[in-house]
Scaffold this motif. Structure first.
Motif, mmCIF file in Angstrom:
data_model
loop_
_atom_site.group_PDB
_atom_site.id
_atom_site.type_symbol
_atom_site.label_atom_id
_atom_site.label_comp_id
_atom_site.label_asym_id
_atom_site.label_seq_id
_atom_site.Cartn_x
_atom_site.Cartn_y
_atom_site.Cartn_z
ATOM 1 N N THR A 55 0.826 -1.198 0.000
ATOM 2 C CA THR A 55 0.000 0.000 0.000
ATOM 3 C C THR A 55 0.870 1.261 0.000
ATOM 4 O O THR A 55 0.534 2.260 -0.642
ATOM 5 N N PRO A 100 -7.338 -1.825 -1.280
ATOM 6 C CA PRO A 100 -6.640 -2.780 -0.407
ATOM 7 C C PRO A 100 -7.495 -4.030 -0.218
ATOM 8 O O PRO A 100 -8.714 -3.939 -0.049
ATOM 9 N N ASP A 106 2.027 -9.448 2.305
ATOM 10 C CA ASP A 106 2.628 -9.248 0.991
ATOM 11 C C ASP A 106 3.617 -10.363 0.699
ATOM 12 O O ASP A 106 4.259 -10.894 1.612
ATOM 13 N N TYR A 165 1.178 -4.791 -7.427
ATOM 14 C CA TYR A 165 0.146 -4.492 -6.425
ATOM 15 C C TYR A 165 -0.927 -5.576 -6.442
ATOM 16 O O TYR A 165 -1.393 -6.016 -5.379
ATOM 17 N N GLN A 169 -2.162 -7.614 -3.398
ATOM 18 C CA GLN A 169 -3.528 -7.297 -2.962
ATOM 19 C C GLN A 169 -4.514 -7.998 -3.895
ATOM 20 O O GLN A 169 -5.296 -7.373 -4.595
#
Length: 218
Positions: A55, A100, A106, A165, A169
């Motif tokens: 994030t 998110p 992660d 990302y 996510q």
């Protein structure tokens, strides 16, 4: 004064087309900043809730985009096509739809991909300087830096950064947003190419640099 003399006036002359373009650019900047402020708020709140690096990285990436958008230089030529403006605006703002995915962890691979995308973006921005734009426009032909390998390196950095990302996510929503963004980026590339190929220098450049987005593939 002679009866045939034409009265002379010295009001401040305004280049109306240029003035309209400047007003439009300013309005676009304000809207852009407002939308991305919301995005930054959501991602920042998620970071301080779960302290996930993904994030924070996406926040840095998009903040960098916004900074360069706000300081971009005026175009020499800009498209007034409704289609080009629609694709340009949607392709710019669609990234704020990434959300998110919750408090999972992660992956190291995803973080590496995101960092690579951020590095590519910084390199691409340095190559592009202040010539970034929302809609198809000619702000000067760039051929140095990353432009020696691909004609649209900034979009390449988007594909990599937001792909990282998505890895970190993962959700059906983010996967759909990512697919839509890639489609919009490709449509933006096509719109930009249509305008830029009107420039002899750009047509010569396309003969030297074959790949639009990914070397050896597209």
């Amino acid at each position: 004064m002679s009866a045939n003399a034409t009265p002379s006036f010295s009001p401040t002359e305004i280049d109306l087309p240029k003035f309209k373009r400047q007003v439009w650019e300013m309005c676009t900047n304000i809207v852009l900043a407002a939308f991305f402020f919301r995005f930054a708020w959501i991602q920042g709140e998620a970071f301080f809730t779960w302290y996930r690096l993904s994030t924070f990285l996406i926040l840095v990436k998009v903040s960098t985009d916004v900074f360069f958008y706000l300081i971009r230089k005026p175009p020499q030529q800009v498209s007034f096509s409704l289609y080009d403006w629609t694709v340009g605006l949607m392709g710019t703002y669609a990234v704020i739809l990434f959300m998110p995915a919750g408090h999972t962890h992660d992956s190291l691979f995803g973080q590496i991909v995101q960092c690579t995308g951020l590095g590519l973006q910084i390199f691409a921005m340095a190559s592009l300087n202040r010539s970034i734009g929302v809609v198809a426009a000619n702000r000067g032909i760039k051929t140095g830096g990353m432009y020696r390998w691909v004609r649209h390196p900034l979009y390449l950095s988007y594909v990599v950064a937001f792909g990282g990302y998505l890895i970190n996510q993962t959700s059906y929503w983010n996967a759909g947003v990512y697919a839509a963004c890639i489609l919009l980026w490709l449509l933006r590339i096509m719109a930009e190419e249509r305008l830029l190929t009107q420039d002899d220098n750009y047509r010569e450049y396309t003969q030297r640099v074959r790949w639009k987005l990914i070397p050896g593939l597209v």
